[in-house]
Design an enzyme around this catalytic site. Structure first.
Site, PDB file in Angstrom:
ATOM      1  N   GLY A  46     -67.405  75.276-158.270  1.00  0.00           N
ATOM      2  CA  GLY A  46     -68.886  74.764-157.952  1.00  0.00           C
ATOM      3  C   GLY A  46     -69.156  74.917-156.557  1.00  0.00           C
ATOM      4  N   GLY A  89     -62.612  79.359-159.835  1.00  0.00           N
ATOM      5  CA  GLY A  89     -62.685  79.041-161.277  1.00  0.00           C
ATOM      6  C   GLY A  89     -62.027  80.158-162.134  1.00  0.00           C
ATOM      7  N   ARG A 130     -53.151  76.430-154.601  1.00  0.00           N
ATOM      8  CA  ARG A 130     -54.270  75.452-153.859  1.00  0.00           C
ATOM      9  C   ARG A 130     -53.388  74.856-152.875  1.00  0.00           C
ATOM     10  NH1 ARG A 130     -58.429  73.329-158.357  1.00  0.00           N
ATOM     11  NH2 ARG A 130     -60.087  74.680-157.882  1.00  0.00           N
TER      12      ARG A 130
HETATM   13  P1  ADP Z   1     -66.169  80.493-163.946  1.00  0.00           P
HETATM   14  O1  ADP Z   1     -65.127  79.401-163.902  1.00  0.00           O
HETATM   15  O2  ADP Z   1     -65.580  81.869-163.701  1.00  0.00           O
HETATM   16  O3  ADP Z   1     -67.389  80.062-163.256  1.00  0.00           O
HETATM   17  P2  ADP Z   1     -67.130  79.672-166.586  1.00  0.00           P
HETATM   18  O4  ADP Z   1     -66.331  78.411-166.398  1.00  0.00           O
HETATM   19  O5  ADP Z   1     -68.583  79.557-166.392  1.00  0.00           O
HETATM   20  O6  ADP Z   1     -66.647  80.599-165.403  1.00  0.00           O
HETATM   21  O7  ADP Z   1     -66.493  80.518-167.876  1.00  0.00           O
HETATM   22  C1  ADP Z   1     -65.563  80.748-168.414  1.00  0.00           C
HETATM   23  C2  ADP Z   1     -65.320  80.370-169.845  1.00  0.00           C
HETATM   24  O8  ADP Z   1     -66.453  81.376-170.315  1.00  0.00           O
HETATM   25  C3  ADP Z   1     -63.922  81.163-170.227  1.00  0.00           C
HETATM   26  O9  ADP Z   1     -63.420  80.076-170.828  1.00  0.00           O
HETATM   27  C4  ADP Z   1     -64.445  82.238-171.315  1.00  0.00           C
HETATM   28  O10 ADP Z   1     -63.506  81.956-172.682  1.00  0.00           O
HETATM   29  C5  ADP Z   1     -65.746  81.718-171.724  1.00  0.00           C
HETATM   30  N1  ADP Z   1     -66.653  83.125-172.348  1.00  0.00           N
HETATM   31  C6  ADP Z   1     -66.746  84.145-171.376  1.00  0.00           C
HETATM   32  N2  ADP Z   1     -67.579  84.809-172.491  1.00  0.00           N
HETATM   33  C7  ADP Z   1     -67.960  84.192-173.598  1.00  0.00           C
HETATM   34  C8  ADP Z   1     -68.292  84.777-174.856  1.00  0.00           C
HETATM   35  N3  ADP Z   1     -68.764  85.890-174.937  1.00  0.00           N
HETATM   36  N4  ADP Z   1     -67.985  83.777-175.705  1.00  0.00           N
HETATM   37  C9  ADP Z   1     -67.297  82.799-175.582  1.00  0.00           C
HETATM   38  N5  ADP Z   1     -66.937  82.306-174.397  1.00  0.00           N
HETATM   39  C10 ADP Z   1     -66.947  83.084-173.532  1.00  0.00           C
HETATM   40 MG    MG Z   2     -65.048  77.597-165.316  1.00  0.00          MG
END
Ligand code: ADP
Ligand code: MG
Length: 401
Positions: free
Chosen positions: A381, A358, A45
């Site tokens: 977000g 993220g 960043r």
């Molecule tokens: P992003 O930041 O890319 O938007 P999120 O914050 O919504 O994604 O989700 C990321 C988290 O989701 C990771 O820490 C990952 O471990 C968790 N995750 C993804 N699939 C699973 C699963 N099947 N069971 C438990 N945790 C999961």
């Molecule tokens: Mg996240």
């Protein structure tokens, strides 16, 4: 530079067009980087903020730089900007002055003595309780430090805080280069994508991504869903989810999405096989499941190889891909395979590829694929809210071009 589509979608004044010579600019950047024992462990960043800092310096501005770091409730030495200033100084190859506070007489005195090309980094904006409350008094004090305001903090643009929104009511506000590029890139995918448009969603919580699903059902050709969020859909279908992470709050919405998808032109794809574990742990017993009804005593932690093949085939013929959220618990090596394979498929996709911030960006970096996509958003977000079609307060508050 924005392309033709982009220039149409970006209607705010750009820092490129601001007259800054001999003036002081309050620059809000997103320098919210991870720290370990007072050292910056990932400077992505900070690097992403350099073009705007350098543009302002080259054009003879004194730069008063401000960002938040972590989520302190007040002054907290562990979350001082000092390590960020040190790293920024190394990257700029010149001194970065560091203030001991966000506002106040001492800060104002240093700011008023800034020469052209000098950079003053203020303390963590969240040391001031007025920051997240968008307190007008704090906004005014910040505005008193400079003649113009530039917002380059795309990652915080969905928040109306004093440094991201309030201050723009007291100073002429311009968009920084990163913020502008983010808005242009994401808006192009949202409003004018090369077809077919394939949206890939994963991650932990379905409720975070419902707005995006809503927006793209009926607009995108395909929506592919993996990650823990698929279990809210499976539960809505009445399937067994075992010990999988199910966001109960999202089950009813998932049911509605499934219903809407039936009557729309958008293909909604869920996993057809899974990789299971006993618990959320890298050393747990694991097995493949050809199907998606998770037996008692197991949890779904990744998508399986048939799902990877199906999603991969669709990514390979996409005109545009937008990906947000990992396909599984990619932090645990035995369950990283699905996310790695999808990351590779996105990397190899001939279409235009954009990845929302993220954990998906962290995953791409972990696999060494960050350079292979067309646009890697710095805002989690904020990128989701923009894709949903919501206005970002940090962008709206800037002057029109
Ligand atoms: P992003 O930041 O890319 O938007 P999120 O914050 O919504 O994604 O989700 C990321 C988290 O989701 C990771 O820490 C990952 O471990 C968790 N995750 C993804 N699939 C699973 C699963 N099947 N069971 C438990 N945790 C999961
Ligand atoms: Mg996240």
């Amino acid at each position: 530079m924005p392309d033709a589509t982009g220039s149409r979608s970006f209607t705010k004044a750009s820092a490129r067009d601001a007259e800054v010579e001999g003036r002081r600019v309050l620059l809000r950047a997103d320098l919210n980087v991870p720290l370990e024992k007072g050292v910056v462990t990932d400077d992505t960043r900070i690097r992403a903020s350099l073009p705007t800092i350098e543009l302002l310096r080259e054009r003879g501005a004194g730069v008063v730089l401000v960002s938040h770091l972590g989520r302190p409730k007040g002054p907290d030495r562990e979350l001082s900007m000092a390590p960020v200033g040190t790293r920024l100084g190394e990257l700029l190859g010149s001194e970065v002055k560091q203030a001991q506070a966000v506002v106040g007489d001492e800060v104002a005195a240093i700011a008023s003595g800034l020469e052209a090309g000098e950079v003053l980094l203020l303390e963590n904006s969240r040391f001031e309780p007025g920051e997240t409350k968008n307190d007008p008094a704090l906004a005014e004090a910040l505005a008193g430090l400079a003649d113009l305001y530039v917002n380059d903090a795309f990652g915080s643009a969905h928040r109306a805080h004093a440094t991201t929104e309030g201050v723009a009511h007291h100073l002429p506000g311009y968009a920084g280069l990163l913020l502008e590029r983010e808005v242009v890139e994401l808006t192009a995918v949202r409003d004018d994508p090369q077809r077919p448009l394939v949206i890939v969603l994963g991650g932990a919580k379905v409720t975070d991504k419902l707005g995006v699903i809503d927006r793209f059902l009926g607009f995108a050709e395909e929506i592919l869903i993996g990650g823990a969020m698929c279990f809210s859909f499976f539960k809505a279908e009445g399937r067994d989810t075992g010990n999988s992470l199910v966001e109960e709050e999202g089950v009813e919405s998932a049911r509605q999405v499934l219903e809407q998808a039936k009557g729309s032109d958008t293909i909604l794809e869920l996993p057809e096989d899974l990789c299971l574990g006993r618990e959320f742990d890298a050393d747990t017993e694991s097995r493949l499941l050809n199907g998606v009804d998770v037996p008692e005593g197991w949890m779904g932690l990744d998508i399986g190889s048939n799902t990877v093949a199906n999603f991969g085939k669709r990514l390979a013929r996409a005109g545009t891909v937008f990906w947000n959220g990992p396909m599984g618990a990619f932090e645990l090596e035995p369950f990283a395979g699905g996310t790695r394979a999808i990351a590779e498929a996105v990397a190899a996709a001939p279409g235009h590829t954009v990845v929302g911030g993220g954990d998906s960006v962290a995953a791409l970096q972990q696999f060494g694929l960050a350079d292979t996509v067309d646009w890697l958003s710095t805002g989690g977000g904020a990128s989701l809210e923009l894709m949903e079609g919501r206005e970002l307060p940090g962008v709206e508050a800037l002057q029109d071009a």
